[in-house]
Design a protein around this motif. Structure first.
Motif, mmCIF file in Angstrom:
data_model
loop_
_atom_site.group_PDB
_atom_site.id
_atom_site.type_symbol
_atom_site.label_atom_id
_atom_site.label_comp_id
_atom_site.label_asym_id
_atom_site.label_seq_id
_atom_site.Cartn_x
_atom_site.Cartn_y
_atom_site.Cartn_z
ATOM 1 N N TYR A 206 0.806 -1.231 0.000
ATOM 2 C CA TYR A 206 0.000 0.000 0.000
ATOM 3 C C TYR A 206 0.837 1.278 0.000
ATOM 4 O O TYR A 206 0.345 2.361 0.271
ATOM 5 N N ILE A 207 2.123 1.153 -0.279
ATOM 6 C CA ILE A 207 2.957 2.359 -0.284
ATOM 7 C C ILE A 207 2.927 2.986 -1.689
ATOM 8 O O ILE A 207 3.144 2.274 -2.681
ATOM 9 N N GLY A 234 -0.886 4.173 -3.930
ATOM 10 C CA GLY A 234 -0.749 3.121 -2.922
ATOM 11 C C GLY A 234 -1.954 2.195 -2.840
ATOM 12 O O GLY A 234 -1.927 1.210 -2.104
ATOM 13 N N LEU A 235 -3.003 2.505 -3.599
ATOM 14 C CA LEU A 235 -4.269 1.785 -3.381
ATOM 15 C C LEU A 235 -4.624 0.789 -4.493
ATOM 16 O O LEU A 235 -5.749 0.281 -4.526
ATOM 17 N N ASP A 236 -3.690 0.487 -5.391
ATOM 18 C CA ASP A 236 -4.015 -0.404 -6.523
ATOM 19 C C ASP A 236 -4.621 -1.729 -6.064
ATOM 20 O O ASP A 236 -5.671 -2.144 -6.555
ATOM 21 N N VAL A 237 -3.953 -2.401 -5.129
ATOM 22 C CA VAL A 237 -4.437 -3.737 -4.730
ATOM 23 C C VAL A 237 -5.669 -3.607 -3.831
ATOM 24 O O VAL A 237 -6.618 -4.400 -3.932
ATOM 25 N N GLY A 262 -2.522 7.349 7.326
ATOM 26 C CA GLY A 262 -3.011 8.468 6.515
ATOM 27 C C GLY A 262 -3.954 8.052 5.392
ATOM 28 O O GLY A 262 -4.475 8.901 4.672
ATOM 29 N N GLN A 263 -4.173 6.739 5.216
ATOM 30 C CA GLN A 263 -5.031 6.285 4.109
ATOM 31 C C GLN A 263 -6.451 5.939 4.555
ATOM 32 O O GLN A 263 -7.265 5.500 3.729
ATOM 33 N N ALA A 264 -6.771 6.128 5.861
ATOM 34 C CA ALA A 264 -8.054 5.620 6.385
ATOM 35 C C ALA A 264 -9.256 6.178 5.622
ATOM 36 O O ALA A 264 -10.159 5.423 5.233
ATOM 37 N N THR A 265 -9.274 7.474 5.374
ATOM 38 C CA THR A 265 -10.445 8.073 4.719
ATOM 39 C C THR A 265 -10.554 7.582 3.281
ATOM 40 O O THR A 265 -11.641 7.176 2.832
#
Ligand code: SAM
Length: 299
Positions: A206-207, A234-237, A262-265
């Motif tokens: 997710y990086i 970071g969100l491809d998968v 930092g990716q929660a939202t």
């Protein structure tokens, strides 16, 4: 001390405390975090002692062979090889896993994911739940769940063949390999058709690609790139899971997915847009939101 024999004899008289002091300074100069802890762990590994026993052995002198081994390991640690690659082992949820450059070194936040998953499994109205570990790496999640949920049947998926070889060996060492089905390939399409799950756990890459160069050398140069790189944002998968995982879940099925600080939202919004109900967003041990628990809205 011109005579090499004298030098050899002198090196035999280096004590545990001296090795700790000199190596701490050396590792600090090389930019290694917690240098004293790192040398203590390396020394304990070489001397086959629990780390705290070193404190009772400060005046013990190291034999020539142990000293040579410690020196070589300290040099490698100074070159920013991860400690776990030097010892070959990592502790996860109370058991030991072998790790190397072929798999991500399991992180403490993933222990939280494992604990949430087995807690959920205990509440499901299913006698023999089916679990998918998406991106198994070292096998840490699959093995932890197999150990905690003896009735569960687990499928462990990874795109990397070396990771699956490593995971299977770890599962054999823990005596749970016969309860895990192994699948190699890219994403959910690689899982045996017709298999549906009560729980899917995933610690995907997710990086964001551009951030990888800024990571610590231990991570950037030693964790496998496919375990880190989640594409431009970071969100491809994670996007693939939001789009496709509902079709592989049973009626009461849940997905638990780890994501970056930092990716929660962004991750919650993604799942809601794909028709999921977000049941919880859980924090890691330092209080940062790192785990999403969701179920499909339409059963
Ligand atoms: C962040 S690592 C997690 C490893 C392990 N589960 C852990 O928590 O330590 C992500 C894993 O997913 C695998 N992976 C990445 N993309 C994948 C894909 N499209 N399909 C299956 N596995 C994938 C990588 O090879 C890697 O082993």
């Amino acid at each position: 001390m011109a005579d090499p024999a004298d030098r050899r004899r002198y090196s035999c008289l280096v004590t545990v405390l001296e090795v700790i002091r000199r190596s701490t300074d050396y590792l600090a100069q090389k930019g290694v975090d917690s240098p004293r802890l790192q040398i203590e762990l390396l020394l304990a590994h070489v001397l086959k002692l629990p780390r705290l026993q070193l404190y009772l052995n400060f005046e013990r002198t190291l034999g020539e062979s142990d000293l040579a081994t410690v020196r070589a390991l300290v040099r490698r640690r100074g070159n920013r090889e991860p400690l776990q690659h030097l010892t070959g082992l990592v502790s996860f949820c109370g058991f030991e896993l072998a790790v190397g450059p072929d798999v991500l070194i399991p992180r403490p936040e993933t222990e939280v994911l494992a604990e949430r998953a087995w807690t959920l499994l205990e509440t499901l109205p299913v006698a023999a739940p089916a679990v998918l570990d998406f991106g198994t790496g070292s096998g840490c999640l699959a093995i932890a769940l197999a150990r905690h949920c003896p009735a569960a049947h687990i499928t462990a998926l990874d795109i990397s063949e070396p990771a699956l070889v490593r995971a299977r060996a770890n599962a054999e060492r823990q005596g749970v390999a016969d309860r895990i089905e192994w699948a190699r390939g890219d994403g959910l399409a690689a899982v045996r058709p017709g298999l549906h799950f009560d729980v899917i756990v995933a610690n995907p890459p997710y990086i964001p690609s551009v951030e990888i160069e800024r990571l610590a050398p231990e991570v950037r140069d030693h964790d496998p790139r496919p375990a880190l790189d989640g594409g431009p944002d970071g969100l491809d998968v994670i996007r693939q899971l939001a789009a496709g995982a509902a079709a592989r879940l049973n009626r009461s099925g849940h997905l638990l997915v780890e994501f970056g600080d930092g990716q929660a939202t962004a991750v919650s919004d993604l799942f809601v847009r794909h028709g999921w109900i977000v049941e919880a967003v859980e924090a890691d041990l330092s209080g940062r939101e790192r785990i999403l628990i969701a179920r499909p809205a339409r059963r």
